[in-house]
Write a protein that holds these residues in place. Sequence first.
Motif, PDB file in Angstrom:
ATOM      1  N   UNK A  81     -30.104 -47.799 -71.210  1.00  0.00           N
ATOM      2  CA  UNK A  81     -30.073 -47.892 -69.726  1.00  0.00           C
ATOM      3  C   UNK A  81     -31.021 -46.921 -69.218  1.00  0.00           C
ATOM      4  N   UNK A  82     -31.815 -47.641 -68.218  1.00  0.00           N
ATOM      5  CA  UNK A  82     -32.668 -46.858 -67.510  1.00  0.00           C
ATOM      6  C   UNK A  82     -31.932 -46.503 -66.110  1.00  0.00           C
ATOM      7  N   UNK A  83     -32.080 -45.214 -65.634  1.00  0.00           N
ATOM      8  CA  UNK A  83     -31.299 -44.641 -64.402  1.00  0.00           C
ATOM      9  C   UNK A  83     -32.652 -44.366 -63.420  1.00  0.00           C
ATOM     10  N   UNK A  84     -33.762 -44.331 -63.715  1.00  0.00           N
ATOM     11  CA  UNK A  84     -34.935 -43.877 -62.783  1.00  0.00           C
ATOM     12  C   UNK A  84     -35.320 -44.765 -61.715  1.00  0.00           C
ATOM     13  N   UNK A  85     -34.486 -44.653 -60.703  1.00  0.00           N
ATOM     14  CA  UNK A  85     -34.807 -45.671 -59.702  1.00  0.00           C
ATOM     15  C   UNK A  85     -34.356 -44.971 -58.420  1.00  0.00           C
ATOM     16  N   UNK A  86     -34.666 -45.511 -57.221  1.00  0.00           N
ATOM     17  CA  UNK A  86     -34.600 -44.880 -55.846  1.00  0.00           C
ATOM     18  C   UNK A  86     -33.012 -44.910 -55.479  1.00  0.00           C
ATOM     19  N   UNK A  87     -32.135 -45.281 -56.014  1.00  0.00           N
ATOM     20  CA  UNK A  87     -30.928 -45.371 -55.470  1.00  0.00           C
ATOM     21  C   UNK A  87     -29.972 -44.508 -56.317  1.00  0.00           C
ATOM     22  N   UNK A  88     -30.613 -43.884 -57.320  1.00  0.00           N
ATOM     23  CA  UNK A  88     -29.751 -42.977 -58.195  1.00  0.00           C
ATOM     24  C   UNK A  88     -29.121 -41.717 -57.673  1.00  0.00           C
ATOM     25  N   UNK A  89     -29.496 -41.315 -56.627  1.00  0.00           N
ATOM     26  CA  UNK A  89     -28.975 -40.270 -55.576  1.00  0.00           C
ATOM     27  C   UNK A  89     -28.211 -40.723 -54.418  1.00  0.00           C
ATOM     28  N   UNK A  90     -28.164 -41.778 -54.064  1.00  0.00           N
ATOM     29  CA  UNK A  90     -27.433 -42.416 -53.046  1.00  0.00           C
ATOM     30  C   UNK A  90     -26.071 -41.653 -52.745  1.00  0.00           C
ATOM     31  N   UNK A  91     -25.297 -41.684 -53.962  1.00  0.00           N
ATOM     32  CA  UNK A  91     -23.932 -40.789 -53.684  1.00  0.00           C
ATOM     33  C   UNK A  91     -24.019 -39.719 -54.233  1.00  0.00           C
ATOM     34  N   UNK A  92     -23.917 -38.641 -53.323  1.00  0.00           N
ATOM     35  CA  UNK A  92     -23.907 -37.187 -53.522  1.00  0.00           C
ATOM     36  C   UNK A  92     -23.370 -36.766 -54.811  1.00  0.00           C
ATOM     37  N   UNK A  93     -24.021 -35.919 -55.702  1.00  0.00           N
ATOM     38  CA  UNK A  93     -23.546 -35.286 -56.903  1.00  0.00           C
ATOM     39  C   UNK A  93     -23.148 -36.301 -58.005  1.00  0.00           C
ATOM     40  N   UNK A  94     -23.446 -37.668 -57.941  1.00  0.00           N
ATOM     41  CA  UNK A  94     -22.921 -38.558 -58.844  1.00  0.00           C
ATOM     42  C   UNK A  94     -23.994 -38.685 -60.294  1.00  0.00           C
ATOM     43  N   UNK A  95     -25.144 -38.192 -59.861  1.00  0.00           N
ATOM     44  CA  UNK A  95     -26.213 -38.348 -61.165  1.00  0.00           C
ATOM     45  C   UNK A  95     -25.638 -37.543 -62.330  1.00  0.00           C
ATOM     46  N   UNK A  96     -25.169 -36.410 -62.024  1.00  0.00           N
ATOM     47  CA  UNK A  96     -24.642 -35.481 -63.183  1.00  0.00           C
ATOM     48  C   UNK A  96     -23.575 -36.160 -63.630  1.00  0.00           C
ATOM     49  N   UNK A  97     -22.655 -36.851 -63.196  1.00  0.00           N
ATOM     50  CA  UNK A  97     -21.530 -37.795 -63.556  1.00  0.00           C
ATOM     51  C   UNK A  97     -22.234 -38.794 -64.530  1.00  0.00           C
ATOM     52  N   UNK A  98     -23.157 -39.331 -64.054  1.00  0.00           N
ATOM     53  CA  UNK A  98     -23.714 -40.680 -64.899  1.00  0.00           C
ATOM     54  C   UNK A  98     -24.377 -40.037 -66.152  1.00  0.00           C
ATOM     55  N   UNK A  99     -25.036 -38.751 -66.114  1.00  0.00           N
ATOM     56  CA  UNK A  99     -25.723 -38.389 -67.176  1.00  0.00           C
ATOM     57  C   UNK A  99     -24.702 -37.742 -68.506  1.00  0.00           C
ATOM     58  N   UNK A 100     -23.483 -37.419 -68.158  1.00  0.00           N
ATOM     59  CA  UNK A 100     -22.618 -36.884 -69.077  1.00  0.00           C
ATOM     60  C   UNK A 100     -21.658 -37.863 -69.615  1.00  0.00           C
TER      61      UNK A 100
END
Length: 87
Positions: free
Chosen positions: A68-87
């Motif tokens: 799964x690729x998450x490198x795009x312009x919307x990955x930080x639309x919801x604050x602090x959820x990128x770290x949730x996605x990576x774990x």
Amino acid sequence: MIFIGDIAHPFDQPPTWGETNWPWSHQSVVANLEGALISNAKNYIDIQRLFNHVSIMEVLHSMNVKVVNIANNHVTDVKNMLSNTLT
């Protein structure tokens, strides 16, 4: 190998399209998520943000998605959820 992209499932229920018999189900798939993974989607449905309910991962697994690729312009639309996605 199949590449699929721009997947967004900003709802609080699992996607029904996962029940589809996809023609690539016998091949390895790489998918591009158009947003972070969120478990509490109800908090964000009324806000214009792209994200994916965590239930999408089970559906992608059933579709033989291996990467799964998450490198795009919307990955930080919801604050602090990128770290949730990576774990």
